[in-house]
Design an enzyme around this catalytic site. Structure first.
Site, PDB file in Angstrom:
ATOM      1  N   VAL A  18       0.872  -1.170   0.000  1.00 35.30           N
ATOM      2  CA  VAL A  18       0.000   0.000   0.000  1.00 35.30           C
ATOM      3  C   VAL A  18       0.909   1.219   0.000  1.00 35.30           C
ATOM      4  CG1 VAL A  18      -2.014  -1.068   1.077  1.00 35.30           C
ATOM      5  CG2 VAL A  18      -0.224  -0.093   2.519  1.00 35.30           C
ATOM      6  N   SER A  19       0.403   2.332  -0.544  1.00 35.83           N
ATOM      7  CA  SER A  19       1.245   3.518  -0.710  1.00 35.83           C
ATOM      8  C   SER A  19       1.384   4.353   0.551  1.00 35.83           C
ATOM      9  CB  SER A  19       0.697   4.396  -1.841  1.00 35.83           C
ATOM     10  OG  SER A  19       0.716   3.663  -3.037  1.00 35.83           O
ATOM     11  N   THR A  20       0.354   4.360   1.397  1.00 37.55           N
ATOM     12  CA  THR A  20       0.402   5.181   2.603  1.00 37.55           C
ATOM     13  C   THR A  20      -0.118   4.391   3.793  1.00 37.55           C
ATOM     14  OG1 THR A  20      -1.845   6.061   2.390  1.00 37.55           O
ATOM     15  CG2 THR A  20      -0.090   7.271   1.246  1.00 37.55           C
TER      16      THR A  20
ATOM     17  N   GLN B 290      -3.869   3.680   3.966  1.00 41.50           N
ATOM     18  CA  GLN B 290      -4.475   2.638   3.150  1.00 41.50           C
ATOM     19  C   GLN B 290      -4.412   1.304   3.886  1.00 41.50           C
ATOM     20  OE1 GLN B 290      -2.188   3.023  -0.470  1.00 41.50           O
ATOM     21  NE2 GLN B 290      -3.718   4.365  -1.383  1.00 41.50           N
TER      22      GLN B 290
ATOM     23  N   ALA C 105       4.700   1.742   1.232  1.00 39.91           N
ATOM     24  CA  ALA C 105       5.598   2.682   0.565  1.00 39.91           C
ATOM     25  C   ALA C 105       5.083   2.951  -0.828  1.00 39.91           C
ATOM     26  CB  ALA C 105       7.010   2.099   0.469  1.00 39.91           C
TER      27      ALA C 105
END
Length: 189
Positions: free
Chosen positions: A15-17, A20, A42
């Site tokens: 997941v990017s953040t 999420q 990341a």
């Protein structure tokens, strides 16, 4: 004669953040038979992914690295191809649930390369259309992009930072982006 080891399925989620949630990815990977799931939080672009490195380090020849979608593994065609080549050199297969790709077969490897090439082609088309749209807007007299900050906000930012407040805190107070605030502060110095 010894039987060939079938290999385990190791799941990888990203997941990017921190806001999420990877639960949906975990559920799909578990349903696909993943015995262990490694998760990174990341952005895909240029950021280290320690859990992916750990998965690759722990995987044995014959194992499969399983992702829900190819974009969880890499953001660019180049990065995906490099990762797949690294996995192939280690005897590890790649499977993607969404694209239904499994590189344990020659046909699966071919499909992976075709999908990668199509994705790269699509990104280039989008980039070209964007550039053409911006050029067309400029020819018509428009200025694409965000409008410049009004002079009052710039003056207020300078005053707050000049009084000792950090650029980040001043940006929050004024409702502007931190990077914009830092860029303005840099231009002052």
């Amino acid at each position: 004669m010894t039987a060939r080891r079938a290999g385990d399925i190791l799941g990888y989620a990203r997941v990017s953040t921190v806001d999420q949630d990877a639960t949906a990815q975990h559920d799909r990977l578990a349903a696909a038979g993943a015995i262990r799931i490694f998760t990174d939080t990341a952005s895909g672009a240029g950021v280290g992914r320690p859990e992916l490195a750990r998965l690759i380090e722990q995987a044995r020849p014959g194992d499969s690295l399983c992702v829900t979608r190819l974009d969880r593994l890499g953001r660019s065609l180049k990065e995906l191809l490099e990762t797949v080549e690294d996995l192939k050199g280690r005897g590890i297969h790649l499977s993607s649930l969404e694209e239904r790709i499994d590189t344990s077969s020659a046909a699966g490897e071919l499909v992976f390369h075709v999908f990668g090439a199509i994705a790269h082609f699509e990104r280039r088309l989008i980039s070209e259309r964007t550039r053409e749209g911006i050029a067309s807007a400029r020819r018509r007299g428009s200025q694409p992009g965000r409008p410049p900050l009004d002079a009052e906000k710039v003056a207020a930012l300078r005053k707050l930072v000049g009084s000792g407040m950090s650029a980040g805190k001043a940006a929050r107070q004024l409702g502007i982006g931190r990077s914009t605030a830092y860029r303005i502060v840099q231009s002052i110095r």
